[in-house]
Design a protein around this motif. Sequence first.
Motif, short mmCIF file in Angstrom:
data_model
loop_
_atom_site.label_atom_id
_atom_site.label_comp_id
_atom_site.label_asym_id
_atom_site.label_seq_id
_atom_site.Cartn_x
_atom_site.Cartn_y
_atom_site.Cartn_z
N ILE A 5 0.83 -1.21 0.00
CA ILE A 5 0.00 0.00 0.00
C ILE A 5 0.86 1.25 0.00
CG2 ILE A 5 -1.72 1.31 1.31
CD1 ILE A 5 -2.79 -1.36 2.35
N LEU A 6 1.96 1.23 0.77
CA LEU A 6 2.86 2.39 0.82
C LEU A 6 3.51 2.64 -0.54
CD1 LEU A 6 4.29 4.61 2.39
CD2 LEU A 6 6.00 2.94 3.10
N CYS A 7 3.95 1.58 -1.21
CA CYS A 7 4.57 1.75 -2.53
C CYS A 7 3.56 2.29 -3.54
CB CYS A 7 5.14 0.42 -3.02
SG CYS A 7 6.56 -0.16 -2.08
N PHE A 8 2.34 1.77 -3.51
CA PHE A 8 1.30 2.28 -4.40
C PHE A 8 0.98 3.73 -4.11
CE2 PHE A 8 -3.24 3.09 -5.23
CZ PHE A 8 -3.28 2.84 -6.61
N SER A 9 0.88 4.08 -2.82
CA SER A 9 0.60 5.46 -2.43
C SER A 9 1.73 6.39 -2.86
CB SER A 9 0.39 5.55 -0.91
OG SER A 9 -0.65 4.70 -0.49
N LEU A 10 2.97 5.89 -2.76
CA LEU A 10 4.13 6.68 -3.16
C LEU A 10 4.09 7.01 -4.65
CD1 LEU A 10 6.94 7.89 -2.51
CD2 LEU A 10 7.90 5.62 -2.93
N CYS A 271 4.61 -1.74 12.03
CA CYS A 271 3.36 -1.54 11.28
C CYS A 271 2.81 -0.13 11.49
CB CYS A 271 2.32 -2.57 11.70
SG CYS A 271 2.66 -4.23 11.07
N SER A 272 2.98 0.42 12.68
CA SER A 272 2.56 1.80 12.94
C SER A 272 3.36 2.78 12.10
CB SER A 272 2.71 2.13 14.43
OG SER A 272 1.83 1.37 15.22
N ALA A 273 4.67 2.52 11.95
CA ALA A 273 5.49 3.38 11.11
C ALA A 273 4.98 3.38 9.67
CB ALA A 273 6.95 2.92 11.17
N LEU A 274 4.67 2.19 9.15
CA LEU A 274 4.16 2.10 7.78
C LEU A 274 2.77 2.73 7.67
CD1 LEU A 274 5.25 -1.55 6.94
CD2 LEU A 274 6.25 0.55 6.05
N GLY A 275 1.91 2.46 8.66
CA GLY A 275 0.56 3.02 8.63
C GLY A 275 0.55 4.53 8.73
N GLY A 276 1.40 5.09 9.61
CA GLY A 276 1.49 6.54 9.72
C GLY A 276 1.99 7.18 8.44
N ALA A 277 2.98 6.53 7.81
CA ALA A 277 3.50 7.03 6.54
C ALA A 277 2.42 7.03 5.47
CB ALA A 277 4.70 6.18 6.10
N ILE A 278 1.63 5.96 5.40
CA ILE A 278 0.56 5.87 4.40
C ILE A 278 -0.50 6.94 4.64
CG2 ILE A 278 -1.35 4.43 3.60
CD1 ILE A 278 0.48 1.99 4.19
N LEU A 279 -0.93 7.08 5.90
CA LEU A 279 -1.98 8.05 6.20
C LEU A 279 -1.56 9.47 5.86
CD1 LEU A 279 -4.70 8.86 7.39
CD2 LEU A 279 -3.67 8.84 9.66
N LEU A 280 -0.36 9.87 6.27
CA LEU A 280 0.06 11.24 6.02
C LEU A 280 0.37 11.46 4.53
CD1 LEU A 280 0.34 13.72 7.75
CD2 LEU A 280 2.79 13.34 7.85
N LEU A 281 0.86 10.44 3.85
CA LEU A 281 1.15 10.56 2.42
C LEU A 281 -0.15 10.75 1.63
CD1 LEU A 281 3.31 10.50 0.25
CD2 LEU A 281 3.09 8.01 0.19
N LEU A 282 -1.16 9.94 1.93
CA LEU A 282 -2.43 10.08 1.24
C LEU A 282 -3.13 11.39 1.62
CD1 LEU A 282 -3.83 6.44 1.43
CD2 LEU A 282 -2.77 7.58 -0.51
#
Length: 322
Positions: A5-10, A271-282
């Motif tokens: 999800i992070l790579c797709f969001s990026l 997982c929180s690090a990845l989830g926080g990155a995804i939320l703020l990126l989106l």
Amino acid sequence: MLMIILCFSLLLSLNIGPMSVPFSVFWQSDKHSQFLFDMWLHIRLPRVFFAIIVGAALAVSGSIMQGLFKNPLADPGLLGISSGSALSVAIMVILPISLPSVLVFWASASAAFIGSLLITLLIFFVSQYKRAQLSQLLLLGIAINALCMAIVGVLSYISNDQQLRELSLWGMGSLSNIKWPILMISAVFILLIILGVVLLANRLNILQLGDEDAHYMGINVKQTQTILLVSSALLVAIAVSLAGLIGFVGLVVPHILRFWVGSDHRWLLPCSALGGAILLLLSDTLARTVASPAIIPIGLLTCLIGAPWFLVMVLTKKHNNG
């Protein structure tokens, strides 16, 4: 799954914005393509990576706080770090303080970091030398929050329109004006702190059993709590100093992921690090596109997204428990 999800969001965030950047700019050499590539390289790319590291820092900080206080509603701003930053920025903006020309551009960020660092040192001193318990540190954080925000209110009252607007915009959060050198320095510090915290994840798990049981299992409770508290405070200090006040990332992300991956911090912290990155990126992608060409302050958008979601979760959980 979070990595995917992070790579797709990026990829999505790198291409979407007030000005879309087609992939053809990477091999075409005309002036327009060169302009788009320079904009992508020096403005959008650092902003996207900045959203990732700030989101990761806030979410990991929230996960630490929720684990230490054994409360899924604990927030990174609980100890007064954010309010200390706000007070320092208010002093810098409103009071006539002259700075060297090299620091003028980063005046707010420097002031916010100094304020956060002072509160962090205060917490460390009280925890280490006054032998304060976590409940006492919580009360200390509430007092710091109240005092700092009261002083900010007084300074806002005596400010002029321009100063008040500048202070208000900082308080709404922003990922703009980030440059590669500052991004690289902050990323190194944030990633090292997150790595150190993940290595302490098993100790944080043992602390969930209670201080006495953790002590009997060979854990230095006071030292571990102090290291985790200071790590959480430093993560917030770096994020707030550069991005302003961004709410709900550190509260919502660990809370949601706890239902998915459980309470084992060996999984919850990364997982929180990845989830926080995804939320703020989106959220930043939405902030740049939903009112284009205007950019919505990122702190407002995270609150608009996080607050209703968190409210629904709390009400649903209460209903299910009933």
